[in-house]
Design an enzyme around this catalytic site. Structure first.
Site, mmCIF file in Angstrom:
data_model
loop_
_atom_site.group_PDB
_atom_site.id
_atom_site.type_symbol
_atom_site.label_atom_id
_atom_site.label_comp_id
_atom_site.label_asym_id
_atom_site.label_seq_id
_atom_site.Cartn_x
_atom_site.Cartn_y
_atom_site.Cartn_z
ATOM 1 N N LYS A 128 1.071 -1.188 0.036
ATOM 2 C CA LYS A 128 -0.469 0.288 0.337
ATOM 3 C C LYS A 128 0.766 1.199 -0.270
ATOM 4 C CE LYS A 128 -3.910 1.899 2.454
ATOM 5 N NZ LYS A 128 -5.136 1.408 3.424
ATOM 6 N N GLU A 149 9.451 -6.027 5.369
ATOM 7 C CA GLU A 149 9.440 -7.099 4.298
ATOM 8 C C GLU A 149 9.140 -6.883 3.220
ATOM 9 O OE1 GLU A 149 7.293 -7.594 7.978
ATOM 10 O OE2 GLU A 149 6.716 -6.502 6.799
ATOM 11 N N GLY A 201 -5.923 -3.265 4.429
ATOM 12 C CA GLY A 201 -5.400 -4.214 3.549
ATOM 13 C C GLY A 201 -5.761 -5.213 3.796
ATOM 14 N N ARG A 202 -6.612 -5.386 4.376
ATOM 15 C CA ARG A 202 -7.168 -7.159 4.523
ATOM 16 C C ARG A 202 -8.793 -6.971 3.620
ATOM 17 N NH1 ARG A 202 -7.118 -5.068 9.712
ATOM 18 N NH2 ARG A 202 -8.746 -3.984 10.084
ATOM 19 N N GLU A 252 -7.342 -9.494 13.150
ATOM 20 C CA GLU A 252 -7.006 -8.040 12.449
ATOM 21 C C GLU A 252 -8.246 -6.935 12.719
ATOM 22 O OE1 GLU A 252 -3.276 -6.978 10.178
ATOM 23 O OE2 GLU A 252 -4.675 -6.188 9.015
ATOM 24 N N HIS A 274 -8.337 -36.112 10.720
ATOM 25 C CA HIS A 274 -8.335 -36.887 11.406
ATOM 26 C C HIS A 274 -6.834 -36.142 11.955
ATOM 27 C CE1 HIS A 274 -9.337 -40.561 8.732
ATOM 28 N NE2 HIS A 274 -10.114 -39.505 7.986
ATOM 29 N N LYS A 309 5.401 -3.619 13.760
ATOM 30 C CA LYS A 309 6.261 -2.823 13.002
ATOM 31 C C LYS A 309 7.356 -1.588 12.892
ATOM 32 C CE LYS A 309 3.067 -3.586 8.767
ATOM 33 N NZ LYS A 309 2.190 -3.067 8.130
#
Length: 547
Positions: free
Chosen positions: A206, A212, A267-268, A353, A384, A495
């Site tokens: 953004k 990262e 962002g999400r 978030e 399982h 951050k």
């Protein structure tokens, strides 16, 4: 000032929880043979069965009253109209505008944002069609065969999940890779299989400042130049989805290949924007628009359907009953569809978030639980793995079972087994294994709640509707809890401290706690020549202009 837990409706729900504590879900069906018909709902290609919950008619009525007495109608209208509802960051929240297919304007600060959104859609259309057709070529004239999306969080999870979910719709000559982890092993593994002449990189960030993502992007750029040669054209192989056009161009990306979006896109919630470019490249622009169409259809349902027949609102209220009155700490997402194996991770970020907050919109500490811990994996594997704990353990875990009805051609037997396993599990969680009301040490007690959510078929349109459904569910819960679902200060804290450690690693490491100091000493011993302060992407950008 209003306090949620002191409201008449909240206290009535607490009383109903005590009154119905010993109720059995199966007894509700015995008392009302039409419970399934009453507590199921279709919206477009999605069908929801919410009948398998320890929720009596009286409880459901009070939950609906809780929504009707909340600020939901006002806040929903504000969100769709572009008012500022992200109060801590002073922003509107307009991911719904990105998939708006209506005719009218949508004003933000006196400006209609729809022309900008439509221009970006056209940019995505033109670029995706050029790459998919082979018209867009790399530096030596070869068509693109591999697309690498470099992002993290919302810039990775949404596009990654959608591209994998819609794999059968993917262009047959394009392969897609998603790099998010700052661990060098991740990008190294991806790059080792690629040809720089036929690889396209999408840098999705953004602000074009995410540590990262920029570290991975610079590593990809160095790999490209080292393997393609110094004369190779970076601009033919790197594009960006970002609000920071200047920083993207400084990286070496051509201005026309910066796909913009806006500060009011969280962002999400950003896969509907240019962050969704990998989806358009994978399934084609028409497929991408079909996703937007499905989400828009769910938006319109959310806006117009009455509370008692509103799918996102009902799912939100059921979740509030479990979290605030039944003591649930977690929510399991269990898709019985291998194509949806990334969906639990996507919904984990979306929910946790958004609603992982401990203060309300007035900065007051809340005295009730907010968002659950969201987790899960595909159903057959889960049976399982962790289903034993859900069946017989001491944890109270509501489950969302998700599946698509239409089988793949030639796989009908597999699909029948898949769906019957899912229905058997939902039944077993409700019924348990006790005989005649008696429990022995090896019995499963049952009375465990679940939703069953069926897609007619896993198509781009139905996937768009499914994602919008969960977005609105999370929003409704945030409104009722009176929290801001659209900031993430906990993420920002991590951050900020990471940046401080990088900046002050050598000279001022004593400013940190003794544990961090000791761990940093071990890091320095292993990386004795690493000049952390001068090697971050941000500092490299300050030293020289990359072209």
């Amino acid at each position: 000032m209003f306090q949620l837990t002191r409201s008449v409706t909240w206290q009535a729900l607490q009383g109903l929880q005590q009154q119905t504590a010993d109720d059995r879900i199966r007894d509700y069906f015995a008392a009302d043979p039409k419970r399934f018909e009453k507590m199921s709902l279709r919206v477009g290609g999605l069908f929801l069965d919410y009948s398998k919950h320890q929720i009596s008619d009286a409880v459901l009525d009070k939950l609906i009253e809780l929504a009707d007495h909340s600020a939901l109608v006002q806040r929903r209208a504000q969100m769709f109209s572009g008012d500022i509802i992200n109060v801590t960051e002073n922003r509107p929240v307009l991911h719904t505008a990105l998939r708006n297919l209506g005719e009218g304007p949508l004003m933000v600060d006196g400006q209609d944002v729809m022309p900008e959104i439509q221009r970006t859609r056209e940019q995505i259309r033109a670029f995706s069609e050029a790459v998919r057709s082979g018209e867009w070529t790399g530096f030596d004239g070869q068509r693109i065969r591999d697309v690498v999306n470099i992002g993290i969080g919302g810039s990775d999870l949404g596009p990654n999940m959608a591209c994998r979910a819609l794999l059968k719709h993917r262009h047959p000559e394009l392969n897609f890779h998603f790099v998010s982890n700052v661990d060098g092993a991740h990008i190294q593994k991806v790059l080792s299989r690629l040809d720089p002449a036929t690889t396209l990189f999408i840098v999705s960030t953004k602000t074009f400042s995410t540590q990262e993502t920029l570290l991975n992007a610079h590593t990809a750029r160095r790999w490209f130049l080292d393997n393609a040669g110094p004369e190779a054209d970076v601009g033919a192989h790197f594009i960006a989805a970002s609000t920071n056009k200047a920083a993207a161009m400084e990286f070496g990306i051509r201005e026309e290949n910066v796909f913009e979006f806006w500060a009011w896109v969280g962002g999400r919630y950003s896969m509907w924007s240019s962050i969704g470019l990998p989806i358009a490249l994978a399934i084609g622009f028409e497929g991408f628009m079909a996703m937007l169409e499905g989400a828009y259809e769910m938006d319109q349902h959310f806006l117009t359907a009455p509370t008692a027949a509103n799918m996102p609102v009902l799912m939100a209220l059921i979740g509030i009953w479990h979290i605030n009155f039944q003591g649930a700490e977690t929510q399991a997402i269990v898709p019985y569809d291998q194509a949806l194996h990334q969906l639990p991770a996507f919904l984990q970020q979306l929910d946790m978030e958004s609603n992982g907050k401990s203060v309300d919109i007035f900065d007051r500490p809340v005295d009730y639980k907010t968002g659950p811990i969201v987790w899960g994996q595909t159903g057959s594997n889960g049976q399982h793995a962790f289903f034993q704990l859900l069946h017989q353990g001491t944890r109270y875990v509501p489950i969302d079972f998700i599946a698509s009805l239409k089988p793949e051609p030639g796989m009908e037997d597999h699909h029948f087994a898949l769906l019957t396993n899912m229905l058997a599990q939902a039944n077993a969680f409700m019924e348990g294994s006790a005989k005649g009301g008696e429990l022995d040490p090896y019995s499963c007690p049952g009375n465990r709640p679940s939703n069953v959510l069926l897609l007619d078929e896993l198509t781009p349109k139905n996937l768009g509707a499914l994602i919008a459904l969960y977005e609105h569910k999370v929003f409704v819960q945030g409104v009722i809890w009176n929290i801001n679902s659209f900031d993430q200060w906990g993420v920002q804290l991590g951050k900020r401290i990471a940046g401080e450690i990088s900046e002050r690693l050598d000279a001022h490491s004593q400013d940190f706690d003794p544990s961090t100091q000791g761990l940093l000493r071990l890091v320095r011993e292993q990386l004795p020549t690493h000049d952390t302060a001068s090697d971050t992407p941000a500092r490299r950008g300050k030293k020289r202009r990359t072209t």
